[in-house]
Design an enzyme around this catalytic site. Sequence first.
Site, PDB file in Angstrom:
ATOM      1  N   ALA A 165      10.352   3.185  -2.595  1.00  0.00           N
ATOM      2  CA  ALA A 165      11.665   2.600  -2.885  1.00  0.00           C
ATOM      3  C   ALA A 165      11.516   1.275  -3.638  1.00  0.00           C
ATOM      4  O   ALA A 165      12.291   0.984  -4.557  1.00  0.00           O
ATOM      5  CB  ALA A 165      12.458   2.385  -1.596  1.00  0.00           C
ATOM      6  N   ALA A 166      10.508   0.479  -3.261  1.00  0.00           N
ATOM      7  CA  ALA A 166      10.334  -0.832  -3.903  1.00  0.00           C
ATOM      8  C   ALA A 166       9.890  -0.680  -5.354  1.00  0.00           C
ATOM      9  O   ALA A 166      10.370  -1.409  -6.236  1.00  0.00           O
ATOM     10  CB  ALA A 166       9.331  -1.677  -3.131  1.00  0.00           C
ATOM     11  N   ALA A 173       2.194   3.575   3.460  1.00  0.00           N
ATOM     12  CA  ALA A 173       1.947   2.776   4.665  1.00  0.00           C
ATOM     13  C   ALA A 173       3.224   2.572   5.468  1.00  0.00           C
ATOM     14  O   ALA A 173       3.206   1.943   6.518  1.00  0.00           O
ATOM     15  CB  ALA A 173       1.354   1.428   4.280  1.00  0.00           C
ATOM     16  N   GLY A 174       4.349   3.081   4.984  1.00  0.00           N
ATOM     17  CA  GLY A 174       5.611   2.905   5.696  1.00  0.00           C
ATOM     18  C   GLY A 174       6.292   1.590   5.373  1.00  0.00           C
ATOM     19  O   GLY A 174       7.231   1.183   6.047  1.00  0.00           O
ATOM     20  N   ASP A 186      15.459   2.823   3.220  1.00  0.00           N
ATOM     21  CA  ASP A 186      14.461   2.017   2.498  1.00  0.00           C
ATOM     22  C   ASP A 186      15.071   1.387   1.246  1.00  0.00           C
ATOM     23  O   ASP A 186      14.972   0.177   1.037  1.00  0.00           O
ATOM     24  CB  ASP A 186      13.255   2.882   2.092  1.00  0.00           C
ATOM     25  CG  ASP A 186      12.387   3.294   3.275  1.00  0.00           C
ATOM     26  OD1 ASP A 186      12.853   3.178   4.421  1.00  0.00           O
ATOM     27  OD2 ASP A 186      11.250   3.742   3.039  1.00  0.00           O
ATOM     28  N   PRO A 218       0.824  -1.208   0.000  1.00  0.00           N
ATOM     29  CA  PRO A 218       0.000   0.000   0.000  1.00  0.00           C
ATOM     30  C   PRO A 218       0.859   1.260   0.000  1.00  0.00           C
ATOM     31  O   PRO A 218       1.913   1.294   0.634  1.00  0.00           O
ATOM     32  CB  PRO A 218      -0.822  -0.105   1.297  1.00  0.00           C
ATOM     33  CG  PRO A 218      -0.254  -1.221   2.074  1.00  0.00           C
ATOM     34  CD  PRO A 218       0.660  -2.030   1.200  1.00  0.00           C
ATOM     35  N   GLY A 274       7.727   0.945   2.458  1.00  0.00           N
ATOM     36  CA  GLY A 274       8.744   1.127   1.419  1.00  0.00           C
ATOM     37  C   GLY A 274       8.206   1.110   0.007  1.00  0.00           C
ATOM     38  O   GLY A 274       8.953   0.789  -0.929  1.00  0.00           O
ATOM     39  N   SER A 275       6.934   1.471  -0.181  1.00  0.00           N
ATOM     40  CA  SER A 275       6.355   1.360  -1.529  1.00  0.00           C
ATOM     41  C   SER A 275       7.138   2.182  -2.557  1.00  0.00           C
ATOM     42  O   SER A 275       7.390   1.703  -3.664  1.00  0.00           O
ATOM     43  CB  SER A 275       4.878   1.771  -1.535  1.00  0.00           C
ATOM     44  OG  SER A 275       4.742   3.116  -1.147  1.00  0.00           O
TER      45      SER A 275
END
Length: 309
Positions: A104-105, A98-99, A145, A95, A101-102
Amino acid sequence: MTATGVAPGKVLLVGEHGVVHGGVAFALPFPAVEARAELRAEPGPLRLESPIWSGILDADTPPPAAGLAAAALATFALLDRPATGWVAHLEASIPLGAGLGSSAATAAALVRGILLAHGRVPGDEVDALVHLAEQAAHGTPSGVDGRVITVGQPIAFRRGETLDETQLVPTGAVFNLVVGYTGVTRRTQVAVARVTAFKDNEPVAAHAAMEAIKALAWEAIAAWRAGDAVAVGTCLDGAQAQLERLGVSTPELETLIRAARDAGALGAKLTGAGMGGCMLALARDATHADELVRALAGAATVWKQEYRP
Ligand code: MEV
């Protein structure tokens, strides 16, 4: 021709905020959620298709995807190829905000996808390319992250340090984590600014909280290596108390944290920047992790993740 880049989410076990101010962050990859970028050869300018934004990736790409554009263009420059002839289709089970790492990922998945599409095996260069995207998304992030997501192993991260094997934290026993999302999106920049303001207004209290977080992060790293889940749990509870002092916890986070503790969690705390986002709890074992998942029924989403030596 297609190629797919994949990257996991991340959780910060202990050390968020402390890492912005010279401390260590103990970060874990969180493969329960992931981002995927499928690169498809197609004539025309480089384009992004994603749930948040679709369009051409270039120097004029607007904010929702400006960071991804910066990372993608830098990847093509590294490959010494023109940024044309590809469509990147991006999907993530992480999500947004949400913290976990969205940002960075998704950047890591995109960079990996571009490298793979050119027959290059992604390596250490991905971290720096992801950092470009993170700077556009979060201002001046510590870089934790992107680092943990590209390394894919637990790490002890300090800002400005280059990656070497002393950062890798081997897992000393099986650990079971449960993560609950409040459903409230957080903004890292806002939370980091709140902590900085607290530092300016109440320097003594802020210094004490920050030093405690830094010490707890090192303790948690040692306990994780030693396979001592009870000691890791104590560090989690200790870090949550300090994050509450810093003003980045919220009633929604604390309701979930209390529910996990009432169900016997070895420790529980918010994870990431706070002010919304996710909490995590350490279970005694896999069966207990299922109990914690049930105890966190009030969360918007709950995930569990096992870490093995
Ligand atoms: C974000 O995952 C963690 C923070 O420490 C910010 C950062 O390290 O850039 C709050």
